[in-house]
Write a protein that holds these residues in place. Sequence first.
Motif, PDB file in Angstrom:
ATOM      1  N   THR A   1     108.314 -16.131 -59.780  1.00 64.04           N
ATOM      2  CA  THR A   1     108.098 -16.935 -58.567  1.00 64.04           C
ATOM      3  C   THR A   1     108.591 -18.372 -58.770  1.00 64.04           C
ATOM      4  OG1 THR A   1     106.163 -15.562 -58.080  1.00 64.04           O
ATOM      5  CG2 THR A   1     106.311 -17.677 -56.924  1.00 64.04           C
ATOM      6  N   MET A   2     108.291 -18.940 -59.955  1.00 63.97           N
ATOM      7  CA  MET A   2     108.709 -20.329 -60.245  1.00 63.97           C
ATOM      8  C   MET A   2     110.239 -20.448 -60.303  1.00 63.97           C
ATOM      9  SD  MET A   2     108.141 -22.537 -63.706  1.00 63.97           S
ATOM     10  CE  MET A   2     109.461 -21.680 -64.540  1.00 63.97           C
ATOM     11  N   TYR A   3     110.894 -19.526 -61.013  1.00 66.30           N
ATOM     12  CA  TYR A   3     112.356 -19.614 -61.139  1.00 66.30           C
ATOM     13  C   TYR A   3     113.043 -19.402 -59.781  1.00 66.30           C
ATOM     14  CZ  TYR A   3     112.250 -19.684 -66.279  1.00 66.30           C
ATOM     15  OH  TYR A   3     112.050 -20.039 -67.589  1.00 66.30           O
ATOM     16  N   LYS A   4     112.456 -18.515 -58.950  1.00 60.75           N
ATOM     17  CA  LYS A   4     113.064 -18.215 -57.655  1.00 60.75           C
ATOM     18  C   LYS A   4     112.923 -19.400 -56.697  1.00 60.75           C
ATOM     19  CE  LYS A   4     114.650 -15.458 -54.320  1.00 60.75           C
ATOM     20  NZ  LYS A   4     113.798 -15.444 -53.172  1.00 60.75           N
ATOM     21  N   ALA A   5     111.817 -20.156 -56.816  1.00 62.93           N
ATOM     22  CA  ALA A   5     111.469 -21.171 -55.792  1.00 62.93           C
ATOM     23  C   ALA A   5     112.613 -22.143 -55.433  1.00 62.93           C
ATOM     24  CB  ALA A   5     110.210 -21.919 -56.209  1.00 62.93           C
TER      25      ALA A   5
ATOM     26  N   ASN B   1     112.247 -24.723 -48.012  1.00 65.51           N
ATOM     27  CA  ASN B   1     112.146 -24.599 -49.458  1.00 65.51           C
ATOM     28  C   ASN B   1     112.122 -26.005 -50.032  1.00 65.51           C
ATOM     29  OD1 ASN B   1     112.987 -24.167 -52.232  1.00 65.51           O
ATOM     30  ND2 ASN B   1     113.355 -22.085 -51.529  1.00 65.51           N
ATOM     31  N   SER B   2     111.283 -26.231 -51.068  1.00 66.87           N
ATOM     32  CA  SER B   2     111.134 -27.589 -51.608  1.00 66.87           C
ATOM     33  C   SER B   2     112.434 -28.164 -52.129  1.00 66.87           C
ATOM     34  CB  SER B   2     110.123 -27.581 -52.740  1.00 66.87           C
ATOM     35  OG  SER B   2     110.572 -26.734 -53.752  1.00 66.87           O
ATOM     36  N   SER B   3     113.348 -27.316 -52.583  1.00 70.85           N
ATOM     37  CA  SER B   3     114.543 -27.831 -53.251  1.00 70.85           C
ATOM     38  C   SER B   3     115.684 -28.123 -52.290  1.00 70.85           C
ATOM     39  CB  SER B   3     115.016 -26.826 -54.291  1.00 70.85           C
ATOM     40  OG  SER B   3     115.377 -25.640 -53.642  1.00 70.85           O
ATOM     41  N   ASN B   4     115.570 -27.677 -51.039  1.00 74.67           N
ATOM     42  CA  ASN B   4     116.730 -27.876 -50.175  1.00 74.67           C
ATOM     43  C   ASN B   4     116.521 -28.839 -49.016  1.00 74.67           C
ATOM     44  OD1 ASN B   4     115.250 -26.394 -48.403  1.00 74.67           O
ATOM     45  ND2 ASN B   4     116.439 -24.521 -48.610  1.00 74.67           N
ATOM     46  N   SER B   5     115.420 -29.544 -49.031  1.00 75.39           N
ATOM     47  CA  SER B   5     115.265 -30.569 -48.005  1.00 75.39           C
ATOM     48  C   SER B   5     114.209 -31.581 -48.448  1.00 75.39           C
ATOM     49  CB  SER B   5     114.826 -29.953 -46.679  1.00 75.39           C
ATOM     50  OG  SER B   5     113.492 -29.549 -46.775  1.00 75.39           O
ATOM     51  N   SER B   6     114.225 -32.731 -47.826  1.00 79.76           N
ATOM     52  CA  SER B   6     113.155 -33.696 -48.077  1.00 79.76           C
ATOM     53  C   SER B   6     112.835 -34.398 -46.777  1.00 79.76           C
ATOM     54  CB  SER B   6     113.558 -34.682 -49.156  1.00 79.76           C
ATOM     55  OG  SER B   6     114.626 -35.448 -48.714  1.00 79.76           O
ATOM     56  N   HIS B   7     111.591 -34.870 -46.683  1.00 83.86           N
ATOM     57  CA  HIS B   7     111.119 -35.528 -45.459  1.00 83.86           C
ATOM     58  C   HIS B   7     110.800 -36.976 -45.733  1.00 83.86           C
ATOM     59  CE1 HIS B   7     110.637 -31.419 -44.209  1.00 83.86           C
ATOM     60  NE2 HIS B   7     109.733 -31.221 -45.132  1.00 83.86           N
ATOM     61  N   ALA B   8     111.090 -37.831 -44.758  1.00 87.91           N
ATOM     62  CA  ALA B   8     110.682 -39.229 -44.860  1.00 87.91           C
ATOM     63  C   ALA B   8     109.266 -39.340 -44.329  1.00 87.91           C
ATOM     64  CB  ALA B   8     111.621 -40.095 -44.033  1.00 87.91           C
ATOM     65  N   ILE B   9     108.449 -40.198 -44.954  1.00 86.99           N
ATOM     66  CA  ILE B   9     107.095 -40.377 -44.410  1.00 86.99           C
ATOM     67  C   ILE B   9     106.812 -41.826 -44.061  1.00 86.99           C
ATOM     68  CG2 ILE B   9     105.851 -38.395 -45.281  1.00 86.99           C
ATOM     69  CD1 ILE B   9     105.005 -40.104 -47.676  1.00 86.99           C
TER      70      ILE B   9
ATOM     71  N   GLU C   1     107.395 -37.297 -58.302  1.00 85.46           N
ATOM     72  CA  GLU C   1     106.957 -35.906 -58.403  1.00 85.46           C
ATOM     73  C   GLU C   1     107.202 -35.148 -57.109  1.00 85.46           C
ATOM     74  OE1 GLU C   1     103.071 -35.269 -60.059  1.00 85.46           O
ATOM     75  OE2 GLU C   1     103.295 -36.923 -61.485  1.00 85.46           O
ATOM     76  N   GLY C   2     107.420 -33.856 -57.284  1.00 86.73           N
ATOM     77  CA  GLY C   2     107.467 -32.945 -56.143  1.00 86.73           C
ATOM     78  C   GLY C   2     106.442 -31.864 -56.394  1.00 86.73           C
ATOM     79  N   CYS C   3     106.281 -30.968 -55.436  1.00 84.71           N
ATOM     80  CA  CYS C   3     105.314 -29.879 -55.610  1.00 84.71           C
ATOM     81  C   CYS C   3     105.720 -28.723 -54.693  1.00 84.71           C
ATOM     82  CB  CYS C   3     103.909 -30.371 -55.250  1.00 84.71           C
ATOM     83  SG  CYS C   3     102.639 -29.107 -55.469  1.00 84.71           S
ATOM     84  N   LEU C   4     105.732 -27.528 -55.254  1.00 88.74           N
ATOM     85  CA  LEU C   4     106.098 -26.364 -54.437  1.00 88.74           C
ATOM     86  C   LEU C   4     105.066 -26.119 -53.332  1.00 88.74           C
ATOM     87  CD1 LEU C   4     107.260 -24.026 -57.351  1.00 88.74           C
ATOM     88  CD2 LEU C   4     108.709 -25.350 -55.780  1.00 88.74           C
TER      89      LEU C   4
ATOM     90  N   LEU D   1     105.258 -13.926 -55.866  1.00 91.56           N
ATOM     91  CA  LEU D   1     103.944 -14.262 -55.324  1.00 91.56           C
ATOM     92  C   LEU D   1     104.094 -15.310 -54.222  1.00 91.56           C
ATOM     93  CD1 LEU D   1     102.252 -14.610 -58.829  1.00 91.56           C
ATOM     94  CD2 LEU D   1     102.209 -12.609 -57.329  1.00 91.56           C
ATOM     95  N   GLU D   2     103.163 -15.286 -53.262  1.00 89.88           N
ATOM     96  CA  GLU D   2     103.231 -16.263 -52.168  1.00 89.88           C
ATOM     97  C   GLU D   2     102.650 -17.604 -52.625  1.00 89.88           C
ATOM     98  OE1 GLU D   2     101.173 -15.046 -48.616  1.00 89.88           O
ATOM     99  OE2 GLU D   2     101.359 -17.071 -47.783  1.00 89.88           O
ATOM    100  N   ILE D   3     103.409 -18.654 -52.414  1.00 91.91           N
ATOM    101  CA  ILE D   3     102.942 -20.001 -52.803  1.00 91.91           C
ATOM    102  C   ILE D   3     102.189 -20.633 -51.626  1.00 91.91           C
ATOM    103  CG2 ILE D   3     103.674 -22.314 -53.513  1.00 91.91           C
ATOM    104  CD1 ILE D   3     106.078 -20.994 -54.923  1.00 91.91           C
ATOM    105  N   LEU D   4     100.941 -21.051 -51.887  1.00 93.12           N
ATOM    106  CA  LEU D   4     100.130 -21.697 -50.847  1.00 93.12           C
ATOM    107  C   LEU D   4     100.640 -23.112 -50.602  1.00 93.12           C
ATOM    108  CD1 LEU D   4      96.572 -20.755 -52.212  1.00 93.12           C
ATOM    109  CD2 LEU D   4      97.911 -19.530 -50.476  1.00 93.12           C
TER     110      LEU D   4
END
Length: 178
Positions: free
Chosen positions: A38-42, A170-178, A89-92, A4-7
């Motif tokens: 979808t969750m396991y693939k993310a 993808n949420s698991s392969n990068s992170s951003h500084a804010i 916390e993170g979020c897809l 499924l497509e994640i918004l």
Amino acid sequence: MALLEILHFPNPRLRLKARPVTQVDDQVRQVVKDMFETMYKAPGIGLAATQVNIQLEVIVMDVSEDKDQPLCLINPIIIESDGTEEMQEGCLSVPGFYENVVRAEKVKIQALNENGGSFELDADGLLAVCIQHEMDHLQGKLFVDYLSPLKRQRIKKKLTKLEKSGDLPNSSNSSHAI
Ligand code: K1U
Ligand code: ZN
């Protein structure tokens, strides 16, 4: 099964409130299966139906290290909560951003499983955090709502830009500084 497509934030559909499931039938069980895939693939440790544009009170989770303890919560309610705890916390739906949020340390919930059976669960640690995070999704609430307006605005701007450019990671392969 289907992916499924994640918004992604700030998609306004993430703000819609889910409605309770009236009957746990084969159609609902198919949604649950697709959400697990979808969750396991993310990959992620949780997913709420709202995140895949389905406005039903359905959550899938697996906080185990070996990804072998799937947990499905339908129409969950918190019946007890205790203490406070701060955890990152993170979020897809907010890929690449990780921030601290304060939540209840322990929760007791009541929910239906994928066979329509009612059960209660005492949760603490990551499980308790994930349950609260996913239940927020069902109310149209995101973890960024707990951050300062400035931080939330910066995340919104970056994700809008990344979505437009097709560079949303993808949420698991990068992170951003804010
Ligand atoms: O709701 C979601 O978008 C899923 C989210 C759940 C969550 C994570 C952390 C704290 C509270 C709630 C995620 O799964 S983000 C990705 C993540 O945490 C992860 C990904 C791969 C391996 C381990 C963790
Ligand atoms: Zn989330």
